[in-house]
Write an enzyme that holds these catalytic residues in place. Structure first.
Site, mmCIF file in Angstrom:
data_model
loop_
_atom_site.group_PDB
_atom_site.id
_atom_site.type_symbol
_atom_site.label_atom_id
_atom_site.label_comp_id
_atom_site.label_asym_id
_atom_site.label_seq_id
_atom_site.Cartn_x
_atom_site.Cartn_y
_atom_site.Cartn_z
ATOM 1 N N LYS A 178 0.851 -1.198 0.000
ATOM 2 C CA LYS A 178 0.000 0.000 0.000
ATOM 3 C C LYS A 178 0.885 1.246 0.000
ATOM 4 C CE LYS A 178 -1.824 -1.472 3.813
ATOM 5 N NZ LYS A 178 -2.611 -1.787 5.024
ATOM 6 N N THR A 209 -8.916 9.709 7.819
ATOM 7 C CA THR A 209 -8.504 8.459 7.169
ATOM 8 C C THR A 209 -8.250 7.351 8.187
ATOM 9 O OG1 THR A 209 -6.228 9.239 7.239
ATOM 10 C CG2 THR A 209 -7.443 9.627 5.186
ATOM 11 N N GLY A 211 -8.438 4.064 9.866
ATOM 12 C CA GLY A 211 -9.015 2.761 9.521
ATOM 13 C C GLY A 211 -8.884 2.351 8.068
ATOM 14 N N THR A 212 -8.110 3.097 7.277
ATOM 15 C CA THR A 212 -8.007 2.773 5.839
ATOM 16 C C THR A 212 -7.495 1.348 5.606
ATOM 17 O OG1 THR A 212 -5.894 3.927 5.912
ATOM 18 C CG2 THR A 212 -7.721 5.094 4.893
ATOM 19 N N GLY A 213 -6.432 0.970 6.343
ATOM 20 C CA GLY A 213 -5.810 -0.336 6.099
ATOM 21 C C GLY A 213 -6.732 -1.488 6.489
ATOM 22 N N CYS A 214 -7.390 -1.361 7.648
ATOM 23 C CA CYS A 214 -8.321 -2.417 8.106
ATOM 24 C C CYS A 214 -9.459 -2.570 7.106
ATOM 25 C CB CYS A 214 -8.917 -2.044 9.469
ATOM 26 S SG CYS A 214 -7.704 -1.831 10.770
HETATM 27 N N1 ADP Z 1 -5.497 10.296 1.109
HETATM 28 C C1 ADP Z 1 -5.776 9.176 0.437
HETATM 29 N N2 ADP Z 1 -6.482 9.250 -0.720
HETATM 30 C C2 ADP Z 1 -6.794 8.138 -1.411
HETATM 31 N N3 ADP Z 1 -6.408 6.897 -1.038
HETATM 32 C C3 ADP Z 1 -5.690 6.762 0.101
HETATM 33 C C4 ADP Z 1 -5.343 7.887 0.902
HETATM 34 N N4 ADP Z 1 -4.636 7.430 2.002
HETATM 35 C C5 ADP Z 1 -4.561 6.086 1.869
HETATM 36 N N5 ADP Z 1 -5.165 5.673 0.724
HETATM 37 C C6 ADP Z 1 -5.344 4.282 0.262
HETATM 38 O O1 ADP Z 1 -5.937 3.577 1.363
HETATM 39 C C7 ADP Z 1 -5.496 2.235 1.383
HETATM 40 C C8 ADP Z 1 -4.842 1.936 2.739
HETATM 41 O O2 ADP Z 1 -3.521 2.439 2.709
HETATM 42 P P1 ADP Z 1 -2.722 3.016 3.936
HETATM 43 O O3 ADP Z 1 -3.411 4.238 4.452
HETATM 44 O O4 ADP Z 1 -1.322 3.193 3.450
HETATM 45 O O5 ADP Z 1 -2.843 1.825 4.984
HETATM 46 P P2 ADP Z 1 -2.671 1.805 6.562
HETATM 47 O O6 ADP Z 1 -3.974 2.273 7.146
HETATM 48 O O7 ADP Z 1 -2.386 0.365 6.845
HETATM 49 O O8 ADP Z 1 -1.539 2.731 6.904
HETATM 50 C C9 ADP Z 1 -4.543 2.098 0.191
HETATM 51 O O9 ADP Z 1 -5.271 1.633 -0.916
HETATM 52 C C10 ADP Z 1 -4.058 3.532 -0.021
HETATM 53 O O10 ADP Z 1 -3.575 3.744 -1.328
HETATM 54 C C1 LIG Z 2 -7.488 -2.172 17.054
HETATM 55 C C2 LIG Z 2 -6.777 -1.568 15.896
HETATM 56 N N1 LIG Z 2 -6.378 -2.344 14.877
HETATM 57 C C3 LIG Z 2 -5.711 -1.792 13.825
HETATM 58 C C4 LIG Z 2 -5.453 -0.445 13.788
HETATM 59 C C5 LIG Z 2 -4.714 0.158 12.627
HETATM 60 O O1 LIG Z 2 -5.659 0.404 11.663
HETATM 61 P P1 LIG Z 2 -5.404 1.090 10.255
HETATM 62 O O2 LIG Z 2 -6.504 0.676 9.350
HETATM 63 O O3 LIG Z 2 -4.021 0.836 9.788
HETATM 64 O O4 LIG Z 2 -5.684 2.576 10.581
HETATM 65 P P2 LIG Z 2 -4.859 3.671 11.332
HETATM 66 O O5 LIG Z 2 -4.597 3.339 12.752
HETATM 67 O O6 LIG Z 2 -3.589 3.731 10.554
HETATM 68 O O7 LIG Z 2 -5.730 4.847 11.204
HETATM 69 C C6 LIG Z 2 -5.904 0.351 14.846
HETATM 70 N N2 LIG Z 2 -5.692 1.675 14.865
HETATM 71 N N3 LIG Z 2 -6.555 -0.241 15.907
#
Ligand code: ADP
Ligand SMILES: Cc1ncc(COP(=O)(O)OP(=O)(O)O)c(N)n1
Length: 275
Positions: A178, A209, A211-214
């Site tokens: 990602k 943003t 929770g994007t990864g989950c």
């Molecule tokens: N500002 C944004 N605009 C559009 N897509 C985004 C943005 N931030 C993250 N993404 C997308 O959201 C998904 C989760 O990515 P990311 O945020 O890197 O994960 P994590 O929450 O694990 O850090 C990926 O598909 C990434 O490209």
């Molecule tokens: C309980 C819990 N699990 C996972 C995460 C991380 O989630 P993620 O979707 O990567 O979002 P951010 O924390 O990066 O906003 C979490 N925060 N809590």
């Protein structure tokens, strides 16, 4: 009256986020929004809100194993997603439960939250590398998790290939790297080492943003439970998360959650492209 046929069943093995933006809560909302029946194995409880993680309490391995057996032995699952696993003991236990299971497994190797709070003990990294990633159908690390797990640092789009190769060397069938933390378009790379799929979406100017990864990993699991191929499930998940980010809202005084219910509220998805 004929009973309705059941929707695809998806299991999340993850931590609870009391604020409802990430973790188990994000996973179950995503699974419902995508037409599946979501079930949960809770690995840890966090006290969390838009400002960060204020405390985390892993559950005993016996509680995690009992939840998993209760679901799998009676209801059955068609795909599994893993998220926060907190400790080496829980990573080992979950990997041991997943190894004999013959369904797709999406591993989100959650290490650190967006606010920089540790969600995985440092001494659990080896178990993630050598026990959990080998049972993954798809691994979905962000760039910080790539660095934690492989030592590879990615600073631009060309580095995504190097990151994917390093993750694939640890054993998952597919790596989805990602690129959400890079500047520019939100570009992710999906590869099994033979084929490459680049997923590009416009970077959305929305700071909410959490929770994007989950959300992305759960949407992939929902697609796999519905018998989509990995590239199709990932493309559909990217569309869903792009729409959820676009509709993300301000809750609390920090980083608000993406909107898992954006489709129910009539919102469209973003213009993500699978290439
Ligand atoms: N500002 C944004 N605009 C559009 N897509 C985004 C943005 N931030 C993250 N993404 C997308 O959201 C998904 C989760 O990515 P990311 O945020 O890197 O994960 P994590 O929450 O694990 O850090 C990926 O598909 C990434 O490209
Ligand atoms: C309980 C819990 N699990 C996972 C995460 C991380 O989630 P993620 O979707 O990567 O979002 P951010 O924390 O990066 O906003 C979490 N925060 N809590």
């Amino acid at each position: 009256m004929t009973p309705r046929s059941a929707p695809p069943r998806v299991l999340t093995v993850a931590g609870s986020d009391s604020g409802g933006g990430a973790g188990i809560q994000a996973d179950l909302k995503t699974m419902l929004a995508l037409g599946t029946h979501g079930m949960s194995v809770i690995t840890a409880v966090t006290a969390q809100n838009s400002l960060g993680v204020h405390g985390a309490w892993p559950l005993p391995a016996t509680a995690v194993i009992a939840q998993f057996r209760a679901v799998v032995d009676d209801i059955g699952v068609q795909a599994v997603k893993t998220g926060m696993l907190a400790s080496a003991e829980l990573v080992e236990a979950v990997a041991g439960l997943l190894r004999p299971l013959d369904v797709p497994v999406v591993v989100d190797p959650v290490g650190v939250s967006k606010h920089g709070d540790a969600l995985l003990a440092h001494d659990a990294l080896d178990a993630v590398r050598h026990r959990l990633l080998p049972v993954a159908t798809v691994a979905t690390p962000n760039l910080d998790e790539v660095t934690q797990l492989t030592g590879v640092t990615v600073t631009d789009e060309s580095g995504l290939r190097t990151a994917a190769a390093a993750i694939l060397a640890l054993g998952p069938q597919w790596a989805l790297i990602k690129g959400g933390h890079l500047p520019g378009d939100a570009l992710d790379l999906l590869t099994d080492g033979i084929t490459e799929h680049w997923l590009r979406a416009p970077r959305l100017d929305n700071s909410h943003t959490h929770g994007t990864g989950c959300t992305l990993a759960s949407a992939i699991a929902a697609g796999l439970a519905a018998d989509r191929t990995v590239p199709d499930a990932v493309a559909a998940a990217k569309d869903y998360v792009t729409g959820a980010i676009s509709a993300g809202f301000a809750l609390g005084s920090g980083i608000g959650p993406v909107d898992h219910g954006h489709r129910l509220r009539g919102g469209g998805d973003g213009a993500a492209v699978l290439g």
